[in-house]
Design an enzyme around this catalytic site. Structure first.
Site, PDB file in Angstrom:
ATOM      1  N   ARG A   1      -3.321   2.917   8.730  1.00  0.00           N
ATOM      2  CA  ARG A   1      -3.660   1.625   8.114  1.00  0.00           C
ATOM      3  C   ARG A   1      -2.432   0.747   7.968  1.00  0.00           C
ATOM      4  O   ARG A   1      -1.340   1.230   7.713  1.00  0.00           O
ATOM      5  CB  ARG A   1      -4.207   1.822   6.696  1.00  0.00           C
ATOM      6  CG  ARG A   1      -5.483   2.602   6.615  1.00  0.00           C
ATOM      7  CD  ARG A   1      -5.735   2.906   5.143  1.00  0.00           C
ATOM      8  NE  ARG A   1      -6.616   4.036   4.981  1.00  0.00           N
ATOM      9  CZ  ARG A   1      -7.913   3.937   4.727  1.00  0.00           C
ATOM     10  NH1 ARG A   1      -8.462   2.758   4.587  1.00  0.00           N
ATOM     11  NH2 ARG A   1      -8.658   5.009   4.597  1.00  0.00           N
TER      12      ARG A   1
ATOM     13  N   LYS B   1       0.827  -1.204   0.000  1.00  0.00           N
ATOM     14  CA  LYS B   1       0.000   0.000   0.000  1.00  0.00           C
ATOM     15  C   LYS B   1       0.867   1.262   0.000  1.00  0.00           C
ATOM     16  O   LYS B   1       0.647   2.194  -0.776  1.00  0.00           O
ATOM     17  CB  LYS B   1      -0.918  -0.012   1.233  1.00  0.00           C
ATOM     18  CG  LYS B   1      -1.913   1.116   1.215  1.00  0.00           C
ATOM     19  CD  LYS B   1      -2.817   1.096   2.425  1.00  0.00           C
ATOM     20  CE  LYS B   1      -3.674  -0.142   2.441  1.00  0.00           C
ATOM     21  NZ  LYS B   1      -4.835  -0.037   3.301  1.00  0.00           N
TER      22      LYS B   1
ATOM     23  N   TYR C   1      11.354 -34.716 -17.761  1.00  0.00           N
ATOM     24  CA  TYR C   1       9.903 -34.576 -17.626  1.00  0.00           C
ATOM     25  C   TYR C   1       9.466 -34.648 -16.164  1.00  0.00           C
ATOM     26  O   TYR C   1      10.214 -35.129 -15.308  1.00  0.00           O
ATOM     27  CB  TYR C   1       9.168 -35.653 -18.445  1.00  0.00           C
ATOM     28  CG  TYR C   1       9.315 -37.048 -17.906  1.00  0.00           C
ATOM     29  CD1 TYR C   1       8.463 -37.546 -16.923  1.00  0.00           C
ATOM     30  CD2 TYR C   1      10.325 -37.896 -18.373  1.00  0.00           C
ATOM     31  CE1 TYR C   1       8.612 -38.825 -16.410  1.00  0.00           C
ATOM     32  CE2 TYR C   1      10.477 -39.181 -17.868  1.00  0.00           C
ATOM     33  CZ  TYR C   1       9.616 -39.640 -16.890  1.00  0.00           C
ATOM     34  OH  TYR C   1       9.758 -40.898 -16.376  1.00  0.00           O
TER      35      TYR C   1
ATOM     36  N   GLU D   1      14.088 -44.076  -5.577  1.00  0.00           N
ATOM     37  CA  GLU D   1      13.235 -43.660  -4.454  1.00  0.00           C
ATOM     38  C   GLU D   1      13.810 -44.077  -3.111  1.00  0.00           C
ATOM     39  O   GLU D   1      13.129 -44.019  -2.093  1.00  0.00           O
ATOM     40  CB  GLU D   1      11.796 -44.161  -4.649  1.00  0.00           C
ATOM     41  CG  GLU D   1      11.676 -45.629  -4.973  1.00  0.00           C
ATOM     42  CD  GLU D   1      10.248 -46.063  -5.280  1.00  0.00           C
ATOM     43  OE1 GLU D   1       9.302 -45.344  -4.953  1.00  0.00           O
ATOM     44  OE2 GLU D   1      10.097 -47.165  -5.835  1.00  0.00           O
TER      45      GLU D   1
ATOM     46  N   CYS E   1       8.085 -38.804 -10.656  1.00  0.00           N
ATOM     47  CA  CYS E   1       6.689 -39.242 -10.644  1.00  0.00           C
ATOM     48  C   CYS E   1       6.073 -39.201  -9.251  1.00  0.00           C
ATOM     49  O   CYS E   1       4.940 -39.600  -9.059  1.00  0.00           O
ATOM     50  CB  CYS E   1       6.546 -40.612 -11.275  1.00  0.00           C
ATOM     51  SG  CYS E   1       7.438 -41.883 -10.381  1.00  0.00           S
TER      52      CYS E   1
ATOM     53  N   SER F   1      13.309 -42.656 -12.829  1.00  0.00           N
ATOM     54  CA  SER F   1      12.165 -41.824 -12.482  1.00  0.00           C
ATOM     55  C   SER F   1      12.208 -41.637 -10.960  1.00  0.00           C
ATOM     56  O   SER F   1      12.215 -42.623 -10.214  1.00  0.00           O
ATOM     57  CB  SER F   1      10.870 -42.502 -12.908  1.00  0.00           C
ATOM     58  OG  SER F   1       9.787 -41.713 -12.490  1.00  0.00           O
TER      59      SER F   1
ATOM     60  N   THR G   1       9.714 -39.435  -5.493  1.00  0.00           N
ATOM     61  CA  THR G   1      10.052 -38.556  -4.368  1.00  0.00           C
ATOM     62  C   THR G   1       9.141 -38.755  -3.156  1.00  0.00           C
ATOM     63  O   THR G   1       9.425 -38.230  -2.085  1.00  0.00           O
ATOM     64  CB  THR G   1      10.045 -37.086  -4.811  1.00  0.00           C
ATOM     65  OG1 THR G   1       8.909 -36.892  -5.635  1.00  0.00           O
ATOM     66  CG2 THR G   1      11.312 -36.750  -5.567  1.00  0.00           C
TER      67      THR G   1
ATOM     68  N   ARG H   1      -3.923  -1.249  -5.928  1.00  0.00           N
ATOM     69  CA  ARG H   1      -3.115  -2.475  -5.839  1.00  0.00           C
ATOM     70  C   ARG H   1      -3.572  -3.400  -6.950  1.00  0.00           C
ATOM     71  O   ARG H   1      -4.652  -3.230  -7.521  1.00  0.00           O
ATOM     72  CB  ARG H   1      -3.281  -3.146  -4.481  1.00  0.00           C
ATOM     73  CG  ARG H   1      -4.697  -3.541  -4.203  1.00  0.00           C
ATOM     74  CD  ARG H   1      -4.867  -4.097  -2.815  1.00  0.00           C
ATOM     75  NE  ARG H   1      -6.292  -4.254  -2.533  1.00  0.00           N
ATOM     76  CZ  ARG H   1      -6.790  -4.522  -1.350  1.00  0.00           C
ATOM     77  NH1 ARG H   1      -6.003  -4.641  -0.320  1.00  0.00           N
ATOM     78  NH2 ARG H   1      -8.075  -4.664  -1.174  1.00  0.00           N
TER      79      ARG H   1
ATOM     80  N   ASP I   1       8.539 -41.837  -1.781  1.00  0.00           N
ATOM     81  CA  ASP I   1       9.342 -42.744  -0.962  1.00  0.00           C
ATOM     82  C   ASP I   1      10.702 -42.145  -0.641  1.00  0.00           C
ATOM     83  O   ASP I   1      11.242 -42.370   0.439  1.00  0.00           O
ATOM     84  CB  ASP I   1       9.513 -44.087  -1.685  1.00  0.00           C
ATOM     85  CG  ASP I   1       8.348 -45.011  -1.387  1.00  0.00           C
ATOM     86  OD1 ASP I   1       8.018 -45.154  -0.197  1.00  0.00           O
ATOM     87  OD2 ASP I   1       7.749 -45.554  -2.335  1.00  0.00           O
TER      88      ASP I   1
ATOM     89  N   GLY J   1      -8.436  -7.396   5.124  1.00  0.00           N
ATOM     90  CA  GLY J   1      -9.188  -7.506   6.375  1.00  0.00           C
ATOM     91  C   GLY J   1      -8.441  -8.179   7.511  1.00  0.00           C
ATOM     92  O   GLY J   1      -8.988  -8.378   8.580  1.00  0.00           O
TER      93      GLY J   1
ATOM     94  N   HIS K   1     -15.958  -8.845   2.413  1.00  0.00           N
ATOM     95  CA  HIS K   1     -14.931  -9.748   2.921  1.00  0.00           C
ATOM     96  C   HIS K   1     -15.118 -11.154   2.347  1.00  0.00           C
ATOM     97  O   HIS K   1     -14.180 -11.773   1.831  1.00  0.00           O
ATOM     98  CB  HIS K   1     -15.009  -9.771   4.452  1.00  0.00           C
ATOM     99  CG  HIS K   1     -14.022 -10.707   5.080  1.00  0.00           C
ATOM    100  ND1 HIS K   1     -14.345 -11.999   5.416  1.00  0.00           N
ATOM    101  CD2 HIS K   1     -12.716 -10.544   5.376  1.00  0.00           C
ATOM    102  CE1 HIS K   1     -13.270 -12.579   5.917  1.00  0.00           C
ATOM    103  NE2 HIS K   1     -12.272 -11.726   5.915  1.00  0.00           N
TER     104      HIS K   1
ATOM    105  N   MET L   1      -5.565  -7.223   9.081  1.00  0.00           N
ATOM    106  CA  MET L   1      -4.943  -6.382  10.111  1.00  0.00           C
ATOM    107  C   MET L   1      -5.793  -5.138  10.346  1.00  0.00           C
ATOM    108  O   MET L   1      -6.776  -4.905   9.672  1.00  0.00           O
ATOM    109  CB  MET L   1      -3.531  -6.045   9.700  1.00  0.00           C
ATOM    110  CG  MET L   1      -2.636  -7.256   9.863  1.00  0.00           C
ATOM    111  SD  MET L   1      -0.995  -6.926   9.357  1.00  0.00           S
ATOM    112  CE  MET L   1      -1.197  -6.627   7.658  1.00  0.00           C
TER     113      MET L   1
HETATM  114  C1  PEP Z   1       7.034 -42.454  -5.060  1.00  0.00           C
HETATM  115  O1  PEP Z   1       7.444 -43.149  -4.140  1.00  0.00           O
HETATM  116  O2  PEP Z   1       7.314 -41.257  -5.200  1.00  0.00           O
HETATM  117  C2  PEP Z   1       6.144 -43.022  -6.079  1.00  0.00           C
HETATM  118  C3  PEP Z   1       5.746 -42.327  -7.113  1.00  0.00           C
HETATM  119  O3  PEP Z   1       5.669 -44.267  -5.850  1.00  0.00           O
HETATM  120  P1  PEP Z   1       4.468 -44.608  -4.851  1.00  0.00           P
HETATM  121  O4  PEP Z   1       3.859 -43.340  -4.431  1.00  0.00           O
HETATM  122  O5  PEP Z   1       3.545 -45.477  -5.624  1.00  0.00           O
HETATM  123  O6  PEP Z   1       5.188 -45.343  -3.765  1.00  0.00           O
HETATM  124 MG    MG Z   2       7.298 -45.307  -4.299  1.00  0.00          MG
END
Ligand code: PEP
Ligand code: MG
Length: 887
Positions: free
Chosen positions: A96, A26, A863, A758, A843, A777, A780, A352, A782, A105, A468, A107
């Site tokens: 203000r 502001k 990817y 993983e 994945c 792949s 993430t 704003r 696990d 709204g 609001h 603060m």
């Molecule tokens: C993972 O572990 O990130 C994964 C994609 O496999 P899942 O969730 O099936 O264990």
């Molecule tokens: Mg997994």
């Protein structure tokens, strides 16, 4: 000492690198408007640095700060030729808050500061409007008493209501100067009684009290909740803007309003806003009076009689219109502006970047490219990828017969159904029990923020498009119908009434935030399509991104949806999800419970045709694109029968007594199934399971090829690998099975074999694993679980404590942690050392999270893969990270 308090006119703002960080949004915009020559009431900004000092010095304003405030006040006094606390010509101030990003709204604000028993008389004389002066004073006592001295507002409201009853009038406007005089005395007594302190008559004490109160409101509960929901760091602090007051409530040639330069709901290029004659700003936002439209067009299309500002104040409207155009050109974005008209003179109080629905954000960005205001890259950067979620929200199935019981304003689009609740805590309680609710309130206040978040939709009886409820719901992406005057709410009885219905707490209603309809019962919804402006913006995004976007999918329906949303293949087909079907689960159970290889083979034979059929369909839908099929991953006990009935069913198929089945179930029990017999460990113990799955995949591919049907490109993925030997053995199994099937069918199939990364060991030893894997792949989910040693199934119980104690700024299962990220980077580096062209993807759930996508793009992945509805989000986030890399 560095100047920590800056006048709006100060040239020093030019030297500040990030004015919004220092002056708050502001403050920075007020100073910018001033420099553009727009009519801004003089004032100054107490910077966010002062807020930090305030907290450092035990919530006190230091001496030097007070001196600087006094100095800046003198400049303002000179500018407006008034004096703060003067008995003849008093300067009045507004105080203000203003954080880096707007927190509507959340603060506190204090208006009419500088009034006391003497200055109020001066104001009365000067304006020859005693009623106005007294009304302003009582409003000030009420606001100050509440915000600074902690006296609950309802004490004041009650005094007014009781007084009106005794006088026999209905409206505040029926009260005259003498009435307010009496009430002012009562207000002051209430302040003394409830707070133990006199209402301050020293105007400078008032000012310091107000500034401190704004700083304190940064740590109020509602502000904390808002920050948490919007990931705003608490270190930012707020600035405070002290500005000379202008009055929209001095008579019928005065007004106050809020206006957007374009329609925030649908994005059309029409001024959209509301104003109230003879009122102060809070009256518009609080929703206590129903405001009027700004333009004639908007008034007409709403079928309302009350004159628009364009009609009632044509000259001022024209000036406002010009300023709005100027502001949009300057900021190159849709603006949300607050203004006041004091005796026909227009004053700009704030500008704003306007909050908008996702739909209008996309339309505005595309339109602004057409208007040559911004570039395509800027348009792509303008849209918050997460907000696309709401665009993909379902709308009401118009084929269904519906019972519309009331109408209101279409304040925030999307349709949702749920049980009626009248209380935010109740909405939260039911949400915890996985129940959908619609929060129904006369009007919402910042105290309702948790309920609005927990509910599936919001319905209010009062308040306009800028109330609001409307603003907050749009920001959250919750459907909202506001200002439905056709409903009458009774909180005590927990009901609301419409012309011919009584709806009780717990009854199910549906609201349509795109049209403003309130409907009795649950209404089916239809999924949206990508078209028009949305697809144009997405095509621009696609032209900028390098990262490919795939989907996690294992059903034909999801695969089709994902392809329509622009998925460029499947990054994870979890084959175990194909087993949950009622028809198949029995064969799966038979397979698991078999004691001998032969028995297991029989069960697998039953499963094979089902898997093959599924693969054929999926390969057809994703024709021409890669499809990563992951072999069986989860612990087998997930499929085990639980109930007596289920155990009985399996017992009769495998021809064994139920007792024996129970024994086998006990044998299979694991203490830590997530770290147990799962992933490729199953393939090592029971190679015939993986063989059956590979056979199903390759038979499906051969059949498609023989029938000359274009198929997807298969990538076979081995889960939960941690050693070189595991991937080597499993790869051999895949290749041998593929060979056999190809020979039997006399068809040649190209394919890749790769692995998930993983487990931390796999990441660290990625170079060895890459000797055999043609792609990695990153799983993430696990990888996060095993890096932290935090169970992904149980973390919900304590993660909140970690976030509250700032150990995690965000759930690491939602947005990738940098430690987990380091493991990904190691694996990429090591994998590439062995195989320069190794294909790399992600994945885990992080594949659909914009921040994690940015990380993936920087880490050099090829990817990301995410759930079908996140595909457009990921496409946009991938484009943004690429554009930002180059900037
Ligand atoms: C993972 O572990 O990130 C994964 C994609 O496999 P899942 O969730 O099936 O264990
Ligand atoms: Mg997994």
């Amino acid at each position: 000492m560095k100047k920590l308090i800056l006048n709006f006119k100060s040239k020093e703002t030019k030297k500040i690198k990030n004015p919004k960080n220092f002056l708050g949004g502001k403050g920075a915009n007020l100073s910018e408007m001033g420099k553009m020559g727009l009519p801004v009431p003089p004032g100054f900004t107490i910077s966010t640095e002062v807020c930090k000092l305030f907290y450092k010095e035990k919530k006190r304003l230091g001496k030097k700060i007070i001196e600087q405030i006094k100095k800046e006040l003198k400049v303002v006094e000179k500018d407006v030729s008034k004096k703060f606390g003067d008995n003849k010509n008093p300067l009045l101030l507004s105080v203000r808050s203003g954080a880096r990003v707007s927190m509507p709204g959340m603060m506190d604000t204090i208006l009419n500061l500088g009034l006391n028993d003497k200055t109020v008389e001066a104001l009365s004389k000067k304006t020859s409007n005693g009623r106005f002066a007294k009304d302003s004073y009582r409003r000030f006592i009420q606001m100050y008493g509440n915000v600074v001295m902690g006296v609950e507002s309802y004490h004041f409201e009650e005094l007014i209501e009781n007084y009106k009853l005794t006088k026999g009038v209905l409206l505040d406007t029926d009260l005259d100067e003498n009435d307010w005089d009496g009430l002012i005395d009562d207000f002051k007594k209430t302040v003394k009684e409830k707070s133990g302190k006199d209402f301050p008559q020293d105007v400078f004490d008032q000012l310091l009290g107000a500034v401190s109160a704004v700083f304190l409101s940064w740590e109020s509960n509602r502000a904390k909740v808002y920050r948490k929901l919007n990931q705003i760091p608490s270190e930012w602090g707020t600035a405070v803007n002290v500005q000379s007051m202008v009055f929209g409530n001095m008579g019928n040639d005065c007004a106050t309003g809020v206006v957007f330069t374009r329609n925030p709901s649908d994005g059309s290029n029409d001024i959209y806003g509301e104003y109230l004659i003879n009122a102060q700003g809070e009256d518009v936002v609080a929703g206590t009076r129903t405001p009027q439209y700004i333009t004639k067009k908007a008034r007409k299309s709403a079928g309302v009689d009350a004159l628009s500002m364009e009609e009632s104040m044509p000259k001022v409207y024209k000036e406002l219109d010009k300023i709005l155009t100027k502001l949009e050109k300057h900021y190159k974005d849709m603006q949300d502006v607050e203004f006041t008209v004091e005796n026909q003179k227009l004053w700009m109080l704030q500008t704003r970047s306007g909050k908008r629905t996702s739909k209008s954000a996309v339309k505005i960005a595309v339109d602004m490219v057409k208007e040559k205001l911004i570039s395509k890259k800027e348009a792509v950067l303008r849209i918050d990828p997460n907000s696309l979620d709401t665009l993909l929200h379902p709308t009401l199935d118009e084929k269904t017969k519906i019972n519309v019981i009331a109408n209101g304003l279409p304040a925030s689009p999307g349709a949702s159904s749920g049980k009626v609740v009248f209380d935010s805590d109740e909405a939260e309680r039911l949400n915890d029990m996985m129940q959908d609710t619609i929060l129904v309130r006369v009007e919402t206040s910042p105290e309702d923020i948790h309920g609005m978040h927990a509910a599936k939709g919001i319905l209010t009886a009062r308040g306009g498009m800028t109330s609001h409820a409307a603003v907050v719901a749009r920001g959250m992406g919750r459907p909202c119908v506001s200002g439905s005057s056709e409903i009458e709410i009774n909180y005590d009885e927990k009901i609301f009434k419409t012309a011919d219905q009584t709806v009780k707490e717990g009854d199910v209603i549906t609201i349509d935030g795109s049209t403003g309809r309130v409907i009795l019962g649950n209404v089916p919804t239809v999924q949206p399509e990508i078209s028009g402006d949305f697809s144009k913006l997405m095509s621009w995004a696609d032209s900028f991104r390098k990262l490919k976007v795939r989907t996690n999918s294992e059903t034909p329906l999801d695969t089709k949806t994902a392809r329509e949303f622009g998925a460029e293949g499947i990054g994870l087909c979890r084959t175990e999800h194909m087993f949950f079907d009622e028809e198949r689960i029995l064969s799966v159970r038979e397979m698991i419970l078999s004691k001998t290889k032969e028995d297991r083979a029989k069960a697998l034979d039953k499963l094979l045709p089902h898997q093959k059929k599924d693969f054929m369909e999926i390969f057809k839908i994703m024709s021409g694109l890669p499809v990563t099929v992951r072999l069986l991953d989860p612990p087998l006990h997930e499929f085990l029968p639980r109930t007596e009935k289920e155990i009985g069913e399996v017992a009769s198929v495998v021809n064994l007594p139920a007792k024996e089945i129970e024994n086998r179930i006990n044998e299979l029990h694991e203490q830590n199934p997530m770290l147990g017999h799962r992933g490729c460990r199953l393939g090592i113990s029971f190679p015939e399971i993986y063989e059956m799955q590979c056979r199903a995949i390759f038979e499906a591919l051969c059949e498609l090829k023989k029938n000359k049907i274009k198929s997807a490109f298969p990538e076979i993925m081995i889960p939960l690998v941690s050693t070189e030997m595991e991937i080597r053995l499993m790869k051999e199994l895949v290749i041998n099975t593929a060979k056999n099937v190809q020979n039997e069918n006399k068809v040649k199939i190209d394919f890749l074999v790769g692995t998930m990364i993983e487990l931390p060991r796999a990441a660290i030893k990625a170079r060895d694993i890459a000797k055999h894997a043609e792609f990695f792949s990153f799983g993430t989910n696990d990888l996060t679980q095993t890096t932290f040693g935090i169970s992904r199934d149980d973390s919900g119980k304590f993660l909140n404590d970690y976030i509250e104690n700032k150990i995690f700024s965000i759930d690491p299962f939602v947005s990738i942690d940098d430690g987990v990220g380091d493991l990904v980077k190691i694996a990429v580096e090591q994998g590439k050392k062995e195989n320069k062209t190794i294909k790399l993807g992600i994945c885990g759930e992080h594949g659909g999270d914009p921040k994690s996508i940015e990380f993936c793009s920087k880490a050099g992945l090829n990817y990301v893969s995410c759930s079908p509805y996140r595909v457009p989000v990921a496409r946009l986030a991938a484009a943004q990270s690429e554009i930002q890399k180059k900037n």
